[in-house]
Design a protein around this motif. Structure first.
Motif, PDB file in Angstrom:
ATOM      1  N   ALA A 203      60.807 -35.999 -74.802  1.00  0.00           N
ATOM      2  CA  ALA A 203      62.193 -36.391 -74.561  1.00  0.00           C
ATOM      3  C   ALA A 203      62.272 -37.748 -73.873  1.00  0.00           C
ATOM      4  O   ALA A 203      63.089 -38.606 -74.255  1.00  0.00           O
ATOM      5  CB  ALA A 203      62.897 -35.327 -73.724  1.00  0.00           C
ATOM      6  N   ALA A 204      61.433 -37.965 -72.875  1.00  0.00           N
ATOM      7  CA  ALA A 204      61.465 -39.231 -72.145  1.00  0.00           C
ATOM      8  C   ALA A 204      61.000 -40.387 -73.021  1.00  0.00           C
ATOM      9  O   ALA A 204      61.602 -41.471 -73.025  1.00  0.00           O
ATOM     10  CB  ALA A 204      60.599 -39.125 -70.891  1.00  0.00           C
ATOM     11  N   THR A 205      59.943 -40.199 -73.765  1.00  0.00           N
ATOM     12  CA  THR A 205      59.407 -41.270 -74.604  1.00  0.00           C
ATOM     13  C   THR A 205      60.383 -41.646 -75.706  1.00  0.00           C
ATOM     14  O   THR A 205      60.502 -42.823 -76.079  1.00  0.00           O
ATOM     15  CB  THR A 205      58.065 -40.845 -75.220  1.00  0.00           C
ATOM     16  OG1 THR A 205      57.159 -40.476 -74.168  1.00  0.00           O
ATOM     17  CG2 THR A 205      57.453 -41.969 -76.030  1.00  0.00           C
ATOM     18  N   SER A 206      61.109 -40.654 -76.251  1.00  0.00           N
ATOM     19  CA  SER A 206      62.057 -40.945 -77.334  1.00  0.00           C
ATOM     20  C   SER A 206      63.197 -41.848 -76.878  1.00  0.00           C
ATOM     21  O   SER A 206      63.855 -42.488 -77.703  1.00  0.00           O
ATOM     22  CB  SER A 206      62.614 -39.641 -77.902  1.00  0.00           C
ATOM     23  OG  SER A 206      63.449 -38.987 -76.950  1.00  0.00           O
ATOM     24  N   LEU A 207      63.437 -41.915 -75.563  1.00  0.00           N
ATOM     25  CA  LEU A 207      64.472 -42.803 -75.026  1.00  0.00           C
ATOM     26  C   LEU A 207      63.965 -44.226 -74.825  1.00  0.00           C
ATOM     27  O   LEU A 207      64.756 -45.165 -74.721  1.00  0.00           O
ATOM     28  CB  LEU A 207      64.994 -42.246 -73.696  1.00  0.00           C
ATOM     29  CG  LEU A 207      65.667 -40.870 -73.749  1.00  0.00           C
ATOM     30  CD1 LEU A 207      66.044 -40.415 -72.347  1.00  0.00           C
ATOM     31  CD2 LEU A 207      66.900 -40.898 -74.650  1.00  0.00           C
ATOM     32  N   GLU A 208      62.640 -44.367 -74.758  1.00  0.00           N
ATOM     33  CA  GLU A 208      62.058 -45.677 -74.471  1.00  0.00           C
ATOM     34  C   GLU A 208      61.466 -46.367 -75.698  1.00  0.00           C
ATOM     35  O   GLU A 208      61.472 -47.599 -75.789  1.00  0.00           O
ATOM     36  CB  GLU A 208      60.940 -45.534 -73.405  1.00  0.00           C
ATOM     37  CG  GLU A 208      61.406 -44.932 -72.093  1.00  0.00           C
ATOM     38  CD  GLU A 208      60.240 -44.640 -71.162  1.00  0.00           C
ATOM     39  OE1 GLU A 208      59.083 -44.764 -71.629  1.00  0.00           O
ATOM     40  OE2 GLU A 208      60.476 -44.292 -69.988  1.00  0.00           O
ATOM     41  N   ARG A 209      60.941 -45.570 -76.608  1.00  0.00           N
ATOM     42  CA  ARG A 209      60.249 -46.143 -77.770  1.00  0.00           C
ATOM     43  C   ARG A 209      60.711 -45.443 -79.051  1.00  0.00           C
ATOM     44  O   ARG A 209      61.167 -44.304 -79.012  1.00  0.00           O
ATOM     45  CB  ARG A 209      58.726 -45.924 -77.627  1.00  0.00           C
ATOM     46  CG  ARG A 209      58.131 -46.583 -76.397  1.00  0.00           C
ATOM     47  CD  ARG A 209      56.711 -46.085 -76.146  1.00  0.00           C
ATOM     48  NE  ARG A 209      55.794 -46.376 -77.250  1.00  0.00           N
ATOM     49  CZ  ARG A 209      54.529 -45.963 -77.267  1.00  0.00           C
ATOM     50  NH1 ARG A 209      54.034 -45.258 -76.252  1.00  0.00           N
ATOM     51  NH2 ARG A 209      53.732 -46.260 -78.277  1.00  0.00           N
ATOM     52  N   PRO A 210      60.622 -46.155 -80.187  1.00  0.00           N
ATOM     53  CA  PRO A 210      60.946 -45.505 -81.465  1.00  0.00           C
ATOM     54  C   PRO A 210      59.997 -44.328 -81.706  1.00  0.00           C
ATOM     55  O   PRO A 210      58.809 -44.402 -81.424  1.00  0.00           O
ATOM     56  CB  PRO A 210      60.726 -46.614 -82.501  1.00  0.00           C
ATOM     57  CG  PRO A 210      60.790 -47.885 -81.723  1.00  0.00           C
ATOM     58  CD  PRO A 210      60.265 -47.582 -80.362  1.00  0.00           C
ATOM     59  N   VAL A 211      60.567 -43.246 -82.211  1.00  0.00           N
ATOM     60  CA  VAL A 211      59.794 -42.038 -82.454  1.00  0.00           C
ATOM     61  C   VAL A 211      59.961 -41.598 -83.903  1.00  0.00           C
ATOM     62  O   VAL A 211      61.057 -41.687 -84.461  1.00  0.00           O
ATOM     63  CB  VAL A 211      60.248 -40.888 -81.514  1.00  0.00           C
ATOM     64  CG1 VAL A 211      59.579 -39.585 -81.874  1.00  0.00           C
ATOM     65  CG2 VAL A 211      59.932 -41.242 -80.064  1.00  0.00           C
ATOM     66  N   THR A 212      58.874 -41.166 -84.496  1.00  0.00           N
ATOM     67  CA  THR A 212      58.935 -40.614 -85.837  1.00  0.00           C
ATOM     68  C   THR A 212      58.103 -39.343 -85.880  1.00  0.00           C
ATOM     69  O   THR A 212      57.528 -38.927 -84.865  1.00  0.00           O
ATOM     70  CB  THR A 212      58.447 -41.637 -86.890  1.00  0.00           C
ATOM     71  OG1 THR A 212      58.712 -41.112 -88.201  1.00  0.00           O
ATOM     72  CG2 THR A 212      56.965 -41.891 -86.725  1.00  0.00           C
TER      73      THR A 212
END
Length: 216
Positions: A203-212
Protein backbone atom coordinates in the motif's frame (compact mmCIF):
# COMPACT_ATOMS: atom_id res chain seq x y z
CA UNK A 1 -76.71 -80.18 -14.95
CA UNK A 2 -75.12 -81.23 -11.73
CA UNK A 3 -72.04 -82.57 -13.45
CA UNK A 4 -71.35 -78.99 -14.67
CA UNK A 5 -71.04 -77.57 -11.14
CA UNK A 6 -67.24 -78.21 -10.68
CA UNK A 7 -66.58 -76.52 -13.99
CA UNK A 8 -68.64 -73.51 -13.00
CA UNK A 9 -66.83 -73.32 -9.69
CA UNK A 10 -63.45 -73.38 -11.42
CA UNK A 11 -64.57 -70.65 -13.84
CA UNK A 12 -65.99 -68.62 -10.98
CA UNK A 13 -62.66 -68.67 -9.07
CA UNK A 14 -60.38 -68.00 -12.03
CA UNK A 15 -60.86 -64.17 -12.24
CA UNK A 16 -59.83 -63.80 -8.62
CA UNK A 17 -56.68 -65.89 -9.14
CA UNK A 18 -55.80 -63.95 -12.30
CA UNK A 19 -56.26 -60.69 -10.46
CA UNK A 20 -53.99 -61.83 -7.64
CA UNK A 21 -51.34 -62.92 -10.13
CA UNK A 22 -51.47 -59.60 -12.00
CA UNK A 23 -51.17 -57.68 -8.73
CA UNK A 24 -48.18 -59.77 -7.67
CA UNK A 25 -46.53 -59.22 -11.07
CA UNK A 26 -47.19 -55.45 -10.88
CA UNK A 27 -45.64 -55.26 -7.42
CA UNK A 28 -42.60 -57.20 -8.60
CA UNK A 29 -42.10 -54.88 -11.58
CA UNK A 30 -42.51 -51.80 -9.37
CA UNK A 31 -39.86 -53.09 -7.00
CA UNK A 32 -37.42 -53.73 -9.85
CA UNK A 33 -37.97 -50.25 -11.30
CA UNK A 34 -37.46 -48.59 -7.92
CA UNK A 35 -34.30 -50.61 -7.36
CA UNK A 36 -32.64 -49.35 -10.53
CA UNK A 37 -33.83 -45.73 -10.35
CA UNK A 38 -31.25 -43.12 -9.27
CA UNK A 39 -31.44 -41.91 -5.70
CA UNK A 40 -32.80 -38.52 -6.82
CA UNK A 41 -35.76 -40.17 -8.55
CA UNK A 42 -36.47 -42.39 -5.56
CA UNK A 43 -36.63 -39.35 -3.31
CA UNK A 44 -33.73 -40.61 -1.22
CA UNK A 45 -32.42 -38.16 1.39
CA UNK A 46 -29.26 -36.31 0.36
CA UNK A 47 -26.47 -34.35 2.01
CA UNK A 48 -26.85 -30.73 3.07
CA UNK A 49 -25.00 -28.64 0.48
CA UNK A 50 -24.24 -24.91 0.23
CA UNK A 51 -25.77 -23.41 -2.92
CA UNK A 52 -26.26 -19.88 -4.18
CA UNK A 53 -29.50 -18.33 -2.98
CA UNK A 54 -29.80 -16.16 -6.11
CA UNK A 55 -28.00 -15.40 -9.35
CA UNK A 56 -24.54 -14.11 -8.42
CA UNK A 57 -22.05 -12.28 -10.69
CA UNK A 58 -18.35 -13.11 -10.80
CA UNK A 59 -16.35 -11.36 -8.10
CA UNK A 60 -19.16 -11.44 -5.52
CA UNK A 61 -17.92 -11.34 -1.94
CA UNK A 62 -20.20 -14.01 -0.49
CA UNK A 63 -22.38 -13.11 2.47
CA UNK A 64 -24.88 -15.13 4.47
CA UNK A 65 -27.78 -13.81 2.37
CA UNK A 66 -26.15 -15.13 -0.82
CA UNK A 67 -26.14 -18.71 0.47
CA UNK A 68 -28.54 -21.42 1.51
CA UNK A 69 -28.43 -25.11 2.42
CA UNK A 70 -30.33 -27.70 0.41
CA UNK A 71 -30.28 -31.50 0.44
CA UNK A 72 -28.56 -32.85 -2.68
CA UNK A 73 -28.56 -36.62 -3.44
CA UNK A 74 -25.09 -38.06 -3.04
CA UNK A 75 -25.01 -39.49 -6.57
CA UNK A 76 -25.35 -36.01 -8.12
CA UNK A 77 -23.59 -33.93 -5.44
CA UNK A 78 -20.46 -32.40 -7.05
CA UNK A 79 -16.99 -32.99 -5.66
CA UNK A 80 -15.69 -30.08 -3.62
CA UNK A 81 -19.13 -29.09 -2.33
CA UNK A 82 -19.45 -28.18 1.34
CA UNK A 83 -22.11 -28.36 4.03
CA UNK A 84 -20.69 -25.46 6.06
CA UNK A 85 -21.83 -21.95 5.11
CA UNK A 86 -19.12 -20.57 7.38
CA UNK A 87 -16.43 -21.99 5.10
CA UNK A 88 -17.90 -20.09 2.14
CA UNK A 89 -18.83 -16.72 3.67
CA UNK A 90 -16.26 -14.01 3.01
CA UNK A 91 -14.80 -15.76 -0.02
CA UNK A 92 -14.87 -14.50 -3.60
CA UNK A 93 -16.81 -16.14 -6.36
CA UNK A 94 -14.50 -16.66 -9.35
CA UNK A 95 -17.27 -17.09 -11.93
CA UNK A 96 -20.96 -16.27 -12.12
CA UNK A 97 -23.35 -18.72 -10.44
CA UNK A 98 -27.03 -19.35 -11.02
CA UNK A 99 -29.52 -19.58 -8.16
CA UNK A 100 -29.41 -23.06 -6.66
CA UNK A 101 -25.94 -23.90 -8.01
CA UNK A 102 -23.66 -25.80 -5.65
CA UNK A 103 -20.62 -23.69 -4.74
CA UNK A 104 -17.57 -25.95 -4.98
CA UNK A 105 -13.99 -25.18 -3.97
CA UNK A 106 -12.87 -24.48 -7.56
CA UNK A 107 -15.43 -21.67 -7.88
CA UNK A 108 -14.06 -19.77 -4.89
CA UNK A 109 -10.91 -17.80 -4.16
CA UNK A 110 -8.77 -19.89 -1.82
CA UNK A 111 -8.80 -17.57 1.20
CA UNK A 112 -11.53 -15.53 2.79
CA UNK A 113 -11.35 -11.80 2.19
CA UNK A 114 -10.16 -9.86 5.25
CA UNK A 115 -12.88 -8.43 7.41
CA UNK A 116 -14.86 -11.61 6.76
CA UNK A 117 -13.07 -13.93 9.12
CA UNK A 118 -9.45 -14.26 7.93
CA UNK A 119 -7.19 -12.37 10.35
CA UNK A 120 -3.99 -13.24 8.44
CA UNK A 121 -4.88 -11.40 5.23
CA UNK A 122 -5.65 -7.85 4.19
CA UNK A 123 -7.25 -6.31 1.14
CA UNK A 124 -5.18 -3.56 -0.48
CA UNK A 125 -6.51 -1.16 -3.16
CA UNK A 126 -3.85 -0.55 -5.82
CA UNK A 127 -4.09 1.62 -8.94
CA UNK A 128 -1.91 -0.01 -11.57
CA UNK A 129 0.43 2.02 -13.74
CA UNK A 130 -1.00 0.56 -16.95
CA UNK A 131 -4.73 0.51 -17.60
CA UNK A 132 -4.29 -2.30 -20.10
CA UNK A 133 -3.02 -4.67 -17.43
CA UNK A 134 -6.03 -4.04 -15.21
CA UNK A 135 -8.33 -4.98 -18.09
CA UNK A 136 -6.80 -8.46 -18.15
CA UNK A 137 -7.50 -9.15 -14.51
CA UNK A 138 -10.45 -11.11 -13.15
CA UNK A 139 -11.43 -11.96 -9.56
CA UNK A 140 -9.54 -15.04 -8.46
CA UNK A 141 -6.44 -14.43 -10.60
CA UNK A 142 -3.14 -14.82 -8.77
CA UNK A 143 -0.53 -12.17 -9.46
CA UNK A 144 2.85 -10.89 -8.31
CA UNK A 145 2.96 -7.20 -7.38
CA UNK A 146 5.93 -5.35 -8.87
CA UNK A 147 7.18 -1.83 -8.16
CA UNK A 148 8.56 -0.24 -11.34
CA UNK A 149 12.11 1.01 -11.59
CA UNK A 150 12.56 4.76 -11.24
CA UNK A 151 15.00 7.39 -9.93
CA UNK A 152 17.89 4.96 -9.60
CA UNK A 153 15.80 2.30 -7.93
CA UNK A 154 15.49 -1.09 -9.56
CA UNK A 155 12.19 -2.86 -10.11
CA UNK A 156 11.32 -5.09 -7.19
CA UNK A 157 8.72 -7.69 -6.35
CA UNK A 158 6.63 -6.44 -3.45
CA UNK A 159 4.42 -9.52 -3.03
CA UNK A 160 3.97 -12.93 -4.62
CA UNK A 161 0.78 -14.89 -5.22
CA UNK A 162 -1.61 -12.08 -4.35
CA UNK A 163 -5.23 -12.82 -5.18
CA UNK A 164 -7.30 -10.36 -7.23
CA UNK A 165 -10.39 -9.70 -5.14
CA UNK A 166 -12.11 -7.21 -7.44
CA UNK A 167 -11.40 -4.85 -10.30
CA UNK A 168 -13.00 -1.42 -10.21
CA UNK A 169 -15.16 -0.32 -13.10
CA UNK A 170 -14.17 3.35 -13.08
CA UNK A 171 -12.85 4.97 -16.20
CA UNK A 172 -9.10 5.27 -16.54
CA UNK A 173 -7.26 8.29 -15.29
CA UNK A 174 -4.28 9.88 -16.97
CA UNK A 175 -1.16 11.28 -15.38
CA UNK A 176 -0.26 14.82 -16.24
CA UNK A 177 3.34 15.89 -16.72
CA UNK A 178 4.88 19.12 -15.39
CA UNK A 179 3.90 20.97 -18.60
CA UNK A 180 0.44 19.53 -18.83
CA UNK A 181 1.34 16.75 -21.25
CA UNK A 182 0.01 13.23 -20.85
CA UNK A 183 2.71 10.92 -19.56
CA UNK A 184 0.70 7.73 -19.27
CA UNK A 185 -2.57 6.22 -18.09
CA UNK A 186 -3.58 4.52 -14.91
CA UNK A 187 -6.17 1.80 -14.66
CA UNK A 188 -9.05 1.37 -12.24
CA UNK A 189 -8.46 0.38 -8.67
CA UNK A 190 -7.65 -3.28 -8.18
CA UNK A 191 -8.32 -4.91 -4.81
CA UNK A 192 -5.64 -7.43 -3.91
CA UNK A 193 -5.86 -9.95 -1.09
CA UNK A 194 -2.43 -10.21 0.54
CA UNK A 195 -0.83 -11.62 3.68
CA UNK A 196 -1.06 -8.94 6.35
CA UNK A 197 2.71 -8.76 6.84
CA UNK A 198 3.27 -7.44 3.29
CA UNK A 199 0.02 -5.56 2.73
CA UNK A 200 1.26 -2.35 4.38
CA UNK A 201 4.41 -2.29 2.27
CA UNK A 202 2.45 -2.75 -0.94
CA UNK A 203 0.00 0.00 0.00
CA UNK A 204 2.76 2.46 0.90
CA UNK A 205 4.89 1.72 -2.16
CA UNK A 206 1.92 2.08 -4.52
CA UNK A 207 1.61 5.71 -3.37
CA UNK A 208 5.25 6.47 -4.10
CA UNK A 209 6.11 4.47 -7.20
CA UNK A 210 4.27 3.07 -10.23
CA UNK A 211 3.02 -0.44 -9.52
CA UNK A 212 2.06 -3.22 -11.87
CA UNK A 213 1.36 -6.94 -11.63
CA UNK A 214 2.46 -10.07 -13.45
CA UNK A 215 -0.06 -12.85 -13.93
CA UNK A 216 0.64 -16.32 -12.58
Amino acid sequence: MLHDLPVLRRLHGRPARLLRRWLALALLLSGCIALFLPASARGAPGTATVVSARDLPAGTLLRAGDLKLVDVPDDVRPHGATSQTGSVEGRLLVGAARAGEALTDVRLVGAAIPGSGDPESSTVPVRLADAGVAELLRPGHRVDVVAAAEAGREASVLASMAVVAAVGGQGTEQDTGPRGGRTGSKGPLVLLSLPSEVATRVAATSLERPVTVTLR
